[in-house]
Scaffold this active site. Structure first.
Site, PDB file in Angstrom:
ATOM      1  N   LYS A  28      81.493  65.339  36.891  1.00  0.00           N
ATOM      2  CA  LYS A  28      79.986  65.445  35.872  1.00  0.00           C
ATOM      3  C   LYS A  28      80.728  66.212  34.328  1.00  0.00           C
ATOM      4  O   LYS A  28      82.208  67.031  34.533  1.00  0.00           O
ATOM      5  CB  LYS A  28      79.080  66.115  36.337  1.00  0.00           C
ATOM      6  CG  LYS A  28      77.647  66.483  35.775  1.00  0.00           C
ATOM      7  CD  LYS A  28      76.866  67.008  35.848  1.00  0.00           C
ATOM      8  CE  LYS A  28      75.504  67.344  35.093  1.00  0.00           C
ATOM      9  NZ  LYS A  28      74.630  68.033  36.072  1.00  0.00           N
ATOM     10  N   SER A 105      70.411  65.252  36.060  1.00  0.00           N
ATOM     11  CA  SER A 105      71.159  65.818  35.045  1.00  0.00           C
ATOM     12  C   SER A 105      72.943  65.001  36.041  1.00  0.00           C
ATOM     13  O   SER A 105      73.485  64.420  34.817  1.00  0.00           O
ATOM     14  CB  SER A 105      71.285  66.538  34.733  1.00  0.00           C
ATOM     15  OG  SER A 105      72.252  67.917  34.697  1.00  0.00           O
ATOM     16  N   SER A 129      69.087  68.756  40.270  1.00  0.00           N
ATOM     17  CA  SER A 129      70.448  68.190  39.477  1.00  0.00           C
ATOM     18  C   SER A 129      71.247  66.889  40.407  1.00  0.00           C
ATOM     19  O   SER A 129      71.793  66.593  39.793  1.00  0.00           O
ATOM     20  CB  SER A 129      71.238  68.041  37.485  1.00  0.00           C
ATOM     21  OG  SER A 129      69.983  68.785  36.764  1.00  0.00           O
TER      22      SER A 129
END
Length: 386
Positions: A28, A105, A129
């Site tokens: 990420k 996210s 997330s």
């Protein structure tokens, strides 16, 4: 839309002969990779902050174990999102539910694994997330015990809730990665007790509860001593409200200097969350802190050593992409009601795939005592083999 913000041109080989030799992973875009910008889902963050000089701890741990890094992935802006839509980088596809959000996210990481572009991927989980995209994309995904993993080189949001997490498509790969990042062998023993959170199953949509029933029944056959209980006596909505109070306050503390110094661009929903954090009265913060204390005590009571708790990861499958804000806001609130226990209590939680609602995945979550992360991984392995 690609799940990568830095893709094919970014490849770093892992150490030959390690336990993850032959596997690929993505990270990420909150994790530092030496010599490459950390974007945080916002173009101004990358532009206004220096290039990292070293890899994040989690990135280096996977490289040292032999896995090859193949890209950095899209994230909701500064990880303040739960559905996976980014106004600057776009919405990564959800191959398990085309036309629907991947969840955020850690949206790009989940999308990349679900598409088969890598074997595993690093995400972060503050308010859901990793757990939410795991549920929406039909993946294994874990939020480890808060504070267990080093977060060096991981962009913070709300430190009292921030964790590193990861995804995989199958339980065996997930267990290999988990053993490396948890720095612990996965045990042979299974849980000795199971608690079914009846209020959480009641809060989820009836279609979700019905879809998870077969998976839950398989779990009942694996684990003796099943009982039902209430997860949140004050109400899941009260737990959700407490997390919605504490997280933006901490996020504002994290990003305040940057915002006031550089006046960066934000999507409306992200700017609104930061403004809410800045404007939260002290009395509301105090109430939320008391709810957090209460949640921690409740989880300690429900989860003695050897016991796991089961609940739906999300109350429904992935919503459609591109919904207007008035439609999205109540969906976010409902999701957080089921996910708030992670940030409030800090216990490990693993989302397991295996159910569909109208053809879209939903996950079953298992929660254990703090530090019992590996027990959850072992249970996921047994469920896949059952």
């Amino acid at each position: 839309m690609s799940p990568f913000v830095q893709g094919p041109a970014l490849r770093i080989e892992g150490r030959a002969g390690g336990p993850l030799d032959g596997l690929t992973f993505a990270a990420k875009d909150l994790f530092d990779v030496a010599g490459h910008p950390t974007g945080g889902g916002n173009p101004d963050w990358a532009r206004q902050n220096p290039l990292p000089a070293r890899n994040a701890w989690a990135v280096q741990a996977l490289l040292d174990a032999g896995a090859a890094l193949v890209g950095k992935t899209v994230t909701d802006e500064v990880s303040l999102g739960i559905l996976g839509e980014n106004a600057f980088d776009g919405t990564p596809p959800n191959p398990a539910a085309p036309g629907h959000v991947p969840g955020g996210s850690s949206s790009g990481s989940a999308s990349a694994v679900a598409q088969g572009l890598c074997d595993t991927a690093l995400g972060t989980d503050t308010g859901g997330s990793v757990r939410v995209p795991a549920s929406f994309c039909g993946l294994y995904g874990i939020r480890p015990t808060h504070g267990r993993l080093r977060l060096d080189g991981m962009m913070p949001q709300a430190p009292s809730s921030d964790t590193t997490g990861w995804f995989a498509r199958d339980a065996r790969t997930f267990a290999r990665v988990s053993a490396v990042l948890l720095e612990e062998e996965i045990p042979d023993t299974l849980p000795t007790g199971l608690v079914i959170a009846t209020d959480a199953f009641g809060f989820a949509g009836p279609e979700t509860a019905a879809a998870l029933a077969p998976l839950l029944n398989r779990l009942r056959h694996l684990v003796p001593g099943t009982r039902e209980d209430i997860l949140a006596p004050p109400g899941l909505a009260a737990w959700g409200r407490a997390q919605r109070t504490l997280q933006p306050v901490e996020a504002w503390d994290t990003f305040r200097t940057w915002v006031e110094r550089d006046n960066p661009r934000f999507a409306f929903s992200v700017a609104r969350a930061l403004v809410m954090g800045a404007a939260t009265p002290e009395a509301e913060r105090g109430w939320a802190a008391l709810v957090r204390q209460e949640a921690r005590g409740r989880l300690r009571h429900l989860l003695p050593p050897g016991t796991v708790l089961a609940l739906p990861t999300t109350p429904f499958p992935a919503p459609a992409t591109g919904l207007p804000l008035p439609a999205l806001n109540p969906l976010r609130d409902q999701i957080l009601c089921l996910c708030a226990l992670g940030g409030l209590a800090g216990h490990p939680q693993l989302s397991i795939p295996g159910a569909l609602v109208d053809g879209r995945p939903v996950g079953l979550s298992l929660v254990a005592a703090r530090g019992a992360d590996a027990l959850l991984v072992r249970t996921a392995l047994a469920l896949e083999q059952a």
